[in-house]
Scaffold this motif. Structure first.
Motif, PDB file in Angstrom:
ATOM      1  N   ALA A   7       0.830  -1.207   0.000  1.00  0.00           N
ATOM      2  CA  ALA A   7       0.000   0.000   0.000  1.00  0.00           C
ATOM      3  C   ALA A   7       0.865   1.258   0.000  1.00  0.00           C
ATOM      4  N   VAL A   8       1.954   1.227   0.757  1.00  0.00           N
ATOM      5  CA  VAL A   8       2.867   2.373   0.767  1.00  0.00           C
ATOM      6  C   VAL A   8       3.500   2.552  -0.607  1.00  0.00           C
ATOM      7  N   ALA A   9       3.898   1.437  -1.235  1.00  0.00           N
ATOM      8  CA  ALA A   9       4.467   1.512  -2.586  1.00  0.00           C
ATOM      9  C   ALA A   9       3.446   2.059  -3.575  1.00  0.00           C
ATOM     10  N   ALA A  10       2.184   1.684  -3.406  1.00  0.00           N
ATOM     11  CA  ALA A  10       1.136   2.230  -4.269  1.00  0.00           C
ATOM     12  C   ALA A  10       1.003   3.734  -4.059  1.00  0.00           C
ATOM     13  N   GLY A  11       1.089   4.177  -2.801  1.00  0.00           N
ATOM     14  CA  GLY A  11       1.035   5.608  -2.524  1.00  0.00           C
ATOM     15  C   GLY A  11       2.209   6.352  -3.138  1.00  0.00           C
ATOM     16  N   ALA A  12       3.393   5.735  -3.091  1.00  0.00           N
ATOM     17  CA  ALA A  12       4.554   6.345  -3.737  1.00  0.00           C
ATOM     18  C   ALA A  12       4.334   6.436  -5.247  1.00  0.00           C
ATOM     19  N   GLY A  13       3.722   5.394  -5.812  1.00  0.00           N
ATOM     20  CA  GLY A  13       3.403   5.435  -7.234  1.00  0.00           C
ATOM     21  C   GLY A  13       2.439   6.552  -7.573  1.00  0.00           C
ATOM     22  N   LEU A  14       1.484   6.800  -6.681  1.00  0.00           N
ATOM     23  CA  LEU A  14       0.539   7.897  -6.899  1.00  0.00           C
ATOM     24  C   LEU A  14       1.264   9.244  -6.910  1.00  0.00           C
ATOM     25  N   LEU A  15       2.208   9.427  -6.000  1.00  0.00           N
ATOM     26  CA  LEU A  15       2.983  10.670  -5.984  1.00  0.00           C
ATOM     27  C   LEU A  15       3.825  10.810  -7.255  1.00  0.00           C
ATOM     28  N   LEU A  16       4.429   9.702  -7.697  1.00  0.00           N
ATOM     29  CA  LEU A  16       5.212   9.744  -8.926  1.00  0.00           C
ATOM     30  C   LEU A  16       4.323  10.072 -10.115  1.00  0.00           C
ATOM     31  N   GLY A  17       3.123   9.498 -10.127  1.00  0.00           N
ATOM     32  CA  GLY A  17       2.192   9.783 -11.207  1.00  0.00           C
ATOM     33  C   GLY A  17       1.791  11.242 -11.250  1.00  0.00           C
ATOM     34  N   ALA A  18       1.512  11.810 -10.088  1.00  0.00           N
ATOM     35  CA  ALA A  18       1.153  13.224 -10.037  1.00  0.00           C
ATOM     36  C   ALA A  18       2.315  14.098 -10.489  1.00  0.00           C
ATOM     37  N   LEU A  19       3.544  13.712 -10.109  1.00  0.00           N
ATOM     38  CA  LEU A  19       4.717  14.473 -10.528  1.00  0.00           C
ATOM     39  C   LEU A  19       4.944  14.360 -12.028  1.00  0.00           C
ATOM     40  N   ALA A  20       4.730  13.163 -12.575  1.00  0.00           N
ATOM     41  CA  ALA A  20       4.963  12.959 -14.004  1.00  0.00           C
ATOM     42  C   ALA A  20       3.904  13.655 -14.852  1.00  0.00           C
ATOM     43  N   LEU A  21       2.655  13.633 -14.411  1.00  0.00           N
ATOM     44  CA  LEU A  21       1.564  14.143 -15.244  1.00  0.00           C
ATOM     45  C   LEU A  21       1.398  15.657 -15.115  1.00  0.00           C
ATOM     46  N   GLY A  22       1.504  16.187 -13.907  1.00  0.00           N
ATOM     47  CA  GLY A  22       1.453  17.637 -13.727  1.00  0.00           C
ATOM     48  C   GLY A  22       0.277  18.287 -14.421  1.00  0.00           C
ATOM     49  N   PRO A  23       0.516  19.111 -15.447  1.00  0.00           N
ATOM     50  CA  PRO A  23      -0.580  19.837 -16.113  1.00  0.00           C
ATOM     51  C   PRO A  23      -1.565  18.929 -16.821  1.00  0.00           C
ATOM     52  N   ALA A  24      -1.209  17.674 -17.018  1.00  0.00           N
ATOM     53  CA  ALA A  24      -2.147  16.745 -17.638  1.00  0.00           C
ATOM     54  C   ALA A  24      -3.322  16.437 -16.721  1.00  0.00           C
ATOM     55  N   LEU A  25      -3.188  16.747 -15.425  1.00  0.00           N
ATOM     56  CA  LEU A  25      -4.258  16.468 -14.471  1.00  0.00           C
ATOM     57  C   LEU A  25      -5.279  17.603 -14.391  1.00  0.00           C
ATOM     58  N   ALA A  26      -5.056  18.687 -15.130  1.00  0.00           N
ATOM     59  CA  ALA A  26      -6.027  19.775 -15.166  1.00  0.00           C
ATOM     60  C   ALA A  26      -7.263  19.338 -15.948  1.00  0.00           C
ATOM     61  N   PRO A  27      -8.391  20.040 -15.818  1.00  0.00           N
ATOM     62  CA  PRO A  27      -9.584  19.681 -16.594  1.00  0.00           C
ATOM     63  C   PRO A  27      -9.298  19.691 -18.091  1.00  0.00           C
ATOM     64  N   GLY A  28      -9.880  18.735 -18.794  1.00  0.00           N
ATOM     65  CA  GLY A  28      -9.655  18.612 -20.223  1.00  0.00           C
ATOM     66  C   GLY A  28      -9.010  17.286 -20.571  1.00  0.00           C
ATOM     67  N   PHE A  29      -8.608  17.161 -21.827  1.00  0.00           N
ATOM     68  CA  PHE A  29      -8.087  15.902 -22.343  1.00  0.00           C
ATOM     69  C   PHE A  29      -6.629  16.047 -22.761  1.00  0.00           C
TER      70      PHE A  29
END
Length: 544
Positions: A7-29
C-alpha cells in the motif's frame, strides 16, 4: 506487513504519477500521439471491432466508453494514467522478498520512473503501459503456478489489448515453462491467454480483407539509439523507442546515461546473485532479443513478415524490453536490501537522471478542451448518420488548439459514425528520409487513389457511400463544390454530400464477437473467486 508495504508503494506510485503528469491532471483531455480520449465516447461498431477495421483499440476503447458512463471522460483518462503509476509501484514492490519497506519502495520507483515509461507515455501508449504496470504481478503469479491468480494479474494487459497482452503473455509463458512442471501448466497458460485475447482476436480473424503488413515498417519502427551507447546500449537502459520525438528532455546525455547504466548493471548483478524468480531472466533475454531484432537483423524480420503478416507484431520491438525492466526493478530492490548505502540512489537516482518526465514531460502532456466546432459537427452527424471522410488525408494531426502536439486523429472516436481516415503513416528515419506505410483500413485503401487524385470529390465520394466530409481548419475545400456546408468554423468545417448512396462495406459478423466477449468475461468471473489480497501471499519458488 507485506500488504501494508504494498500500500505504501502504491502511494509512492501515486505521488510519482502526479509528478509525471502535472498539467495533464487539469480539466480537459491529454492528446499525444496514440493517446486519444474524447468526451462522451460512444459504444460503436468500431469499439468492438465490428467495423472491419483492425481492432487495435479493442477492448481498451470499450472499457473507456463504459467507464465514461460513470464519470466524465477526462476524469476517466486521468484516473487511468495515475493508475498506471500506482499499479507499477505496487506490483514491482512484490518482486522483493522479505518485509523491509525501503527495498520494496526502491523496486517500485525504478519500475515506475524509467526511460521505458517515459517514452511510451509520450507515444501515448497508455494501454501498453497498463499491461506493463501489472507485469511484475504476472511474473510472480506465473511463477507460483496459480492460474486463477494469473488471470487476475493479466486483467490490465487484457484491457490494454493486443500489444499489452502480447508482452505479458510472452513473459507468462516463459516463466511457466521455466518451472518445469510438465506440459499441462504450459497448455493451461496458453489457453488462458487465448481466452483473454478473444475480444480482439476473433474480429481480427473474421475481417473480410487480409491484414496488410508493410515490410517497410521494420525500418520505420526499429529500435534506435537515444544514448551514446548505441541501439543495444539504449535498449539495455530501457529506452530506444523508435520515435525520436518521444525522448524526454535531458535524457541521453553522456554523464546521465553512464550513471543510469551503472544503476542498471548493479541491479542486474544484484538480481543474478540473489534469489531468482523462475524464468524472469530468460524472459528478459528473450525480450531484449526481440527488441533488437528489427535494428540488428532487419532482413530476418522482413522475411518473416513476408511469410506471415502476423509477425508484424514484432516491428515495434522496443516494447519487449518490459521484462528487462521487471528484472532491473527486482535487482534494484535487492541491491537496496543488501547495500545500506544504495537506498538513497535507488530511490532518487531515477528521478534525478530522468527529470524530463516530470511535470507532464516538461509540458508536452497538457490537458486541452475540444473546440466548439467539433461539438457542432457531432450534433450534425448525430442527427443524420452516415460515413464521414476526413481531410487532409493523413492519420496524425497537429492542431493549434492542442499546442501543435502531434496526435492520432480523434474524429473516429469523437463522431458517432464510421469515420474514414488515411491510417497509413509516414515515419522519419535517420538520413533525413521518410518511410511511408500503406493504409490498412479497407475503406481508406478503397478511396485512397480518389482522394489523392486531385479531382473533384463531392460526387465520387457520394457514389462510394460517403455522406460527410470533415475538413481541418486551413485545408483547401475547392474539391467539394456542390456539397452543403453544415458547420463552418476556425477549427473544423463539415460538409454533407448530396445523393450519397449507402455502401455495404464489409463488417465482421456480430455473433462470434459477442460470444468472444462473453467467454472472456466469464473467464474473469471464474478467476474472481480468488481474493485480490491473496495475490502475493504465497512465496515465489526459487529458480533451480
Amino acid at each position: 506487513m507485506r500488504s501494508r508495504h504494498t500500500a505504501v508503494a502504491a502511494g509512492a506510485g501515486l505521488l510519482l504519477g502526479a509528478l509525471a503528469l502535472g498539467p495533464a491532471l487539469a480539466p480537459g483531455f491529454v492528446l499525444a500521439y496514440d493517446m486519444v480520449f474524447v468526451p462522451r465516447p460512444a459504444l460503436s461498431e468500431a469499439t468492438f471491432g465490428l467495423s472491419g477495421m483492425l481492432p487495435r483499440h479493442v477492448p481498451s476503447d470499450a472499457v473507456v466508453a463504459a467507464l465514461s458512463h460513470l464519470a466524465p471522460a477526462d476524469v476517466v483518462q486521468k484516473a487511468i494514467l495515475l493508475a498506471i503509476f500506482v499499479l507499477a509501484g505496487a506490483s514491482a514492490s512484490t518482486l522483493v522478498p522479505g518485509d523491509r519497506l525501503l527495498p520494496r519502495l526502491a523496486a517500485g520507483v525504478v519500475y515506475a520512473w524509467n526511460p521505458y515509461v517515459a517514452e511510451r507515455l509520450l507515444l501515448g501508449q497508455w494501454a501498453l503501459l497498463l499491461g506493463y504496470a501489472a507485469l511484475p504481478l504476472v511474473v510472480t503469479t506465473a511463477a507460483r503456478g496459480d492460474h486463477r491468480r494469473l488471470v487476475l494479474a493479466l486483467l490490465p494487459a487484457a484491457i490494454g489489448g493486443f500489444a499489452a497482452l502480447a508482452v505479458s503473455g510472452l513473459v507468462a509463458l516463459v516463466v511457466v515453462v521455466a518451472r518445469r512442471q510438465g506440459v499441462r501448466p504450459v497448455l493451461a497458460t496458453a489457453v488462458i491467454l487465448l481466452l483473454l485475447a478473444l475480444p480482439w482476436l476473433v474480429p481480427s480473424l473474421l475481417r473480410a480483407s487480409s491484414a496488410p503488413a508493410d515490410p517497410a515498417g521494420v525500418a520505420a519502427f526499429a529500435a534506435r539509439a537515444d544514448t551514446p551507447f548505441g541501439t543495444l546500449g539504449s535498449l539495455l537502459l530501457l529506452g530506444g523507442a523508435w520515435n525520436a520525438e518521444t525522448v524526454p528532455g535531458g535524457y541521453g546525455g553522456g554523464l546521465t546515461a553512464a550513471i543510469w547504466l551503472l544503476v542498471v548493471v548493479v541491479a542486474i548483478v544484484a538480481y543474478a546473485r540473489g534469489r531468482r524468480i523462475p524464468g524472469l531472466a530468460a524472459a528478459a533475454v528473450l525480450g531484449f532479443a526481440l527488441a533488437a531484432l528489427g535494428a540488428v537483423v532487419p532482413g530476418v524480420l522482413r522475411g518473416a513478415i513476408g511469410l506471415w503478416p502476423g509477425f508484424a507484431f514484432l516491428r515495434d520491438g522496443q516494447q519487449y524490453v518490459a521484462p528487462l525492466a521487471v528484472l532491473v526493478a527486482a535487482g534494484a530492490g535487492r541491491a537496496t536490501a543488501r547495500l545500506p548505502g544504495w537506498t538513497a540512489p535507488a530511490l532518487l537516482v531515477p528521478l534525478l537522471l530522468l527529470p524530463g518526465l516530470a511535470w507532464g514531460a516538461g509540458g508536452r502532456l497538457r490537458a486541452v478542451h475540444y473546440p466548439a466546432d467539433w461539438a457542432r459537427a457531432r450534433t450534425a452527424v448525430t442527427a443524420d448518420s452516415g460515413d464521414v471522410l476526413v481531410l487532409p488525408w493523413a492519420a496524425y494531426r497537429s492542431y493549434p488548439w492542442n499546442g501543435g502536439r502531434r496526435v492520432l486523429d480523434p474524429l473516429p472516436r469523437y463522431l458517432p459514425a464510421r469515420v474514414i481516415v488515411d491510417d497509413g503513416v509516414s515515419v522519419a528515419v535517420s538520413g533525413g528520409r521518410d518511410i511511408g506505410l500503406a493504409a490498412e483500413e479497407p475503406r481508406a485503401r478503397e478511396l485512397d487513389a480518389l482522394v489523392r487524385s486531385g479531382d473533384p470529390l463531392a460526387a465520387p465520394l457520394a457514389a462510394h457511400g460517403v455522406k460527410y466530409v470533415a475538413v481541418d481548419a486551413g485545408a483547401p475545400d475547392g474539391r467539394l463544390a456542390g456539397a452543403e456546408r453544415l458547420v463552418a468554423g476556425p477549427d473544423l468545417t463539415l460538409y454533407r454530400l448530396p445523393g450519397a448512396v449507402p455502401e455495404d462495406s464489409s463488417h465482421v459478423p456480430r455473433l462470434p464477437v459477442y460470444i468472444a466477449w462473453f467467454i472472456t468475461f466469464a473467464t474473469f468471473m471464474w478467476s474472481g473467486r480468488v481474493p485480490t489480497s491473496n495475490l502475493e501471499k504465497r512465496s515465489i519458488p526459487k529458480e533451480s
